[in-house]
Design a protein around this motif. Structure first.
Motif, PDB file in Angstrom:
ATOM      1  N   CYS A 112      70.954 -18.928  66.822  1.00 36.12           N
ATOM      2  CA  CYS A 112      69.460 -19.227  66.581  1.00 36.12           C
ATOM      3  C   CYS A 112      69.145 -19.902  68.029  1.00 36.12           C
ATOM      4  O   CYS A 112      69.375 -20.815  68.654  1.00 36.12           O
ATOM      5  CB  CYS A 112      69.176 -20.167  65.546  1.00 36.12           C
ATOM      6  SG  CYS A 112      67.936 -20.350  65.025  1.00 36.12           S
ATOM      7  N   LYS A 124      60.060 -19.180  60.235  1.00 41.85           N
ATOM      8  CA  LYS A 124      61.546 -18.541  60.463  1.00 41.85           C
ATOM      9  C   LYS A 124      60.454 -17.152  61.379  1.00 41.85           C
ATOM     10  O   LYS A 124      59.504 -16.511  61.036  1.00 41.85           O
ATOM     11  CB  LYS A 124      61.469 -17.535  59.618  1.00 41.85           C
ATOM     12  CG  LYS A 124      62.421 -18.600  58.235  1.00 41.85           C
ATOM     13  CD  LYS A 124      62.744 -18.096  56.802  1.00 41.85           C
ATOM     14  CE  LYS A 124      63.872 -17.006  57.165  1.00 41.85           C
ATOM     15  NZ  LYS A 124      64.254 -16.943  55.223  1.00 41.85           N
ATOM     16  N   GLN A 164      68.394 -15.802  65.974  1.00 38.76           N
ATOM     17  CA  GLN A 164      67.446 -15.526  65.135  1.00 38.76           C
ATOM     18  C   GLN A 164      66.495 -16.492  65.800  1.00 38.76           C
ATOM     19  O   GLN A 164      66.442 -17.531  66.596  1.00 38.76           O
ATOM     20  CB  GLN A 164      67.616 -16.409  63.948  1.00 38.76           C
ATOM     21  CG  GLN A 164      68.501 -14.836  62.648  1.00 38.76           C
ATOM     22  CD  GLN A 164      68.514 -15.485  61.592  1.00 38.76           C
ATOM     23  OE1 GLN A 164      68.056 -15.665  60.415  1.00 38.76           O
ATOM     24  NE2 GLN A 164      69.992 -15.693  61.232  1.00 38.76           N
ATOM     25  N   ARG A 177      63.368 -19.491  65.516  1.00 41.76           N
ATOM     26  CA  ARG A 177      63.036 -20.959  64.714  1.00 41.76           C
ATOM     27  C   ARG A 177      62.232 -22.073  65.068  1.00 41.76           C
ATOM     28  O   ARG A 177      62.857 -22.222  66.062  1.00 41.76           O
ATOM     29  CB  ARG A 177      64.313 -21.952  63.733  1.00 41.76           C
ATOM     30  CG  ARG A 177      65.079 -21.225  62.594  1.00 41.76           C
ATOM     31  CD  ARG A 177      64.141 -20.121  60.872  1.00 41.76           C
ATOM     32  NE  ARG A 177      65.161 -19.625  60.681  1.00 41.76           N
ATOM     33  CZ  ARG A 177      65.352 -18.486  60.674  1.00 41.76           C
ATOM     34  NH1 ARG A 177      64.734 -17.368  61.352  1.00 41.76           N
ATOM     35  NH2 ARG A 177      65.925 -17.789  59.637  1.00 41.76           N
ATOM     36  N   GLU A 191      67.608 -21.756  56.889  1.00 43.40           N
ATOM     37  CA  GLU A 191      67.751 -20.505  56.409  1.00 43.40           C
ATOM     38  C   GLU A 191      68.157 -19.228  57.216  1.00 43.40           C
ATOM     39  O   GLU A 191      67.384 -18.451  57.430  1.00 43.40           O
ATOM     40  CB  GLU A 191      66.752 -20.368  55.591  1.00 43.40           C
ATOM     41  CG  GLU A 191      66.047 -21.457  54.458  1.00 43.40           C
ATOM     42  CD  GLU A 191      64.879 -20.643  53.849  1.00 43.40           C
ATOM     43  OE1 GLU A 191      64.102 -20.348  54.059  1.00 43.40           O
ATOM     44  OE2 GLU A 191      64.143 -21.699  53.392  1.00 43.40           O
ATOM     45  N   LEU A 192      69.214 -19.617  58.177  1.00 46.69           N
ATOM     46  CA  LEU A 192      70.102 -18.549  58.637  1.00 46.69           C
ATOM     47  C   LEU A 192      70.158 -17.305  57.999  1.00 46.69           C
ATOM     48  O   LEU A 192      70.892 -17.927  56.995  1.00 46.69           O
ATOM     49  CB  LEU A 192      70.916 -19.214  59.949  1.00 46.69           C
ATOM     50  CG  LEU A 192      70.071 -20.398  60.877  1.00 46.69           C
ATOM     51  CD1 LEU A 192      70.474 -20.910  61.798  1.00 46.69           C
ATOM     52  CD2 LEU A 192      68.647 -19.510  61.654  1.00 46.69           C
TER      53      LEU A 192
END
Length: 490
Positions: A434, A446, A464, A466, A489-490
């Motif tokens: 992330c 997100k 991801q 964030r 909330e990965l």
């Protein structure tokens, strides 16, 4: 003298006319202002192009143009700095680039940023920068000196010299040797009883020259900070410790000579640093708001490093923790037992160079920003984070910009590959990758993902994205509290 105090956003594009208006300069004044700030590396100029107006970051291909080009007005000016700057009677409060709201004066946010800068400076054991720049651009940093003296006072109180006083029947420690030698004792049942006991106590000398001098300097520093309209942003009360002025202590040479002599007999480290700082303050004899080419500063041109440090602390970075100290649901695997005193950063392989009859291992290797290992019941999760100080634009109908480059994305994949053996040996099934970016919003956003298909095909996790409320992270950082990674909330 009229003080001009204004907020400026880091990395925002300003024209010369913008700066003239904001800081109330004429043409000659703004040219001098620009040239001086550029010489200290806090202001850069880029070509005046339409696409530059939409940029929120200074990219590598934004070639800075020279002074003579900048003076033509055919450019934008960019502050590459976060913190407080003073230039004569101009106070420049540069807030971070991610504060994109329409608020013209983000005082509350800036007060928090200043506290973060202070804590970051202490964590990195950075010493006070008494001077800025080099050679002809060398300038006495009066703001940093004033803040050091005031912060030292709030942490350690006033400078004191003490003396030991011997009393008879006082409330201090009894000096039995002196009492036995010099007092008369009554003997009863073979036991001596002393009517007079010699005692010793330590008292502060309230009239001490250096205590009074320290109070005078602090009072003057506090007034300067108040006059510069900076006491609020640094969250400091105005000090009025004395009515004496420096003239009451003698001329400058006499005061400096007294400090020099005191340093020769003072061996306490804190007192030595304090005396040397007071010496510098008096010897330079410069006030904060004097009109001059000099500049004072409290901040950094590398705020990305501050963001990285904040993320590292708040997300409980394990990168430099010994393998034997890692808290996991399983013991350290047998194949890593011989490296149990090594840290996670040490087990990343280094490049090996081979030549004719020679094999050399390189000194450098991949270095992730932070690694977190979260134990949930009998399951471990492995998080690879990279703190990215970017204002990314990743929305439908808008062009992509403010994003990390392909090198950053590639390295993030390779970090997982670097820990592949460690992850497999400890049966870790969940690995998350992330980018962490700041936002001025109140909730975690997100933002999306970034991937390279050929590396995804190797079984590596896509990265991801964030956006984290900077205020939330700073709140945690300032009180040394960890954040719940589950919130991402990965």
């Amino acid at each position: 003298m009229k003080i001009v105090s204004s907020f400026i956003r880091e990395q925002k594009r300003y024209t010369k006319n913008d700066l003239k208006s904001i800081f109330r300069y004429d043409e000659a004044g703004v040219e001098k202002f620009i040239k001086s700030l550029k010489s200290y590396g806090v202001l850069k100029s880029v070509k005046n192009k339409i696409d530059q107006l939409e940029m929120s970051d200074l990219m590598d291909d934004d070639i800075e143009i020279k002074d003579e080009t900048a003076e033509s007005g055919d450019c934008f000016y960019v502050f590459t700095y976060v913190g407080i700057l003073t230039y004569g009677s101009r106070i420049i409060k540069v807030y971070p680039k991610y504060l994109l709201s329409k608020k013209d004066e983000p005082l509350t946010e800036m007060k928090q940023v200043v506290k973060v800068l202070e804590k970051y400076s202490h964590s990195k054991e950075q010493i006070i920068n008494v001077f800025n720049g080099v050679d002809e651009n060398r300038s006495y940093n009066i703001l940093a000196v004033i803040l050091f003296l005031l912060n030292d006072y709030y942490e350690n109180n006033i400078y004191t010299n003490s003396e030991d006083i011997i009393e008879i029947n006082g409330d201090g420690e009894i000096l039995w040797g002196k009492t036995i030698d010099e007092s008369f004792a009554l003997i009863e049942e073979n036991r001596p009883y002393y009517m007079e006991l010699y005692t010793e106590k330590t008292v502060d000398d309230d009239m001490d020259y250096f205590k009074r001098l320290h109070e005078c300097v602090l009072t003057e520093c506090s007034k300067q900070l108040h006059d510069a309209q900076l006491d609020t942003i640094f969250d400091m009360d105005t000090l009025e410790l004395t009515e004496e002025t420096l003239l009451d202590f003698g001329d400058k040479d006499y005061i400096l000579e007294r400090i020099h002599k005191e340093l020769n007999i003072q061996f306490n480290t804190r007192r030595q640093i304090l005396l040397k700082t007071i010496y510098t303050y008096i010897s330079q004899d410069r006030k904060m708001l004097e009109e001059s080419n000099g500049i004072s500063m409290y901040g950094t041109t590398a705020y990305h490093a501050v963001w990285e440090e904040v993320c590292s602390e708040v997300f409980d970075n394990k990168l430099n923790i010994k393998l034997s100290k890692l808290k996991m649901s399983v013991p350290l695997a047998e194949k890593f037992q011989d490296r149990k005193n090594k840290s996670l950063i040490d087990i990343i392989e280094k490049p090996i160079w081979e030549g004719n009859d020679i094999i050399e291992e390189a000194g450098d290797t991949l270095i992730p920003d932070l690694i977190s290992i979260l134990q949930i019941g009998a399951e471990d999760k492995f998080f690879i984070f990279d703190a990215k100080y970017y204002n990314i634009q990743l929305e439908k109908g808008k062009s992509l910009r403010g994003n990390p480059g392909v090198g950053d994305v590639t390295k993030q994949y390779l970090y997982q590959l670097a820990y592949k053996d460690f992850i497999k040996a400890h049966n870790i099934d969940v690995v998350k990758n992330c980018f962490l970016m700041p936002t001025d919003k109140d909730e975690i956003i997100k933002k999306g993902t970034v991937k390279i298909p050929m590396l995804e095909a190797l079984g590596l996790e896509n990265i991801q994205i964030r956006q984290i409320p900077a205020k939330m992270l700073y709140d945690c950082y300032l009180v040394q509290r960890k954040i719940d990674i589950a919130l991402l909330e990965l």
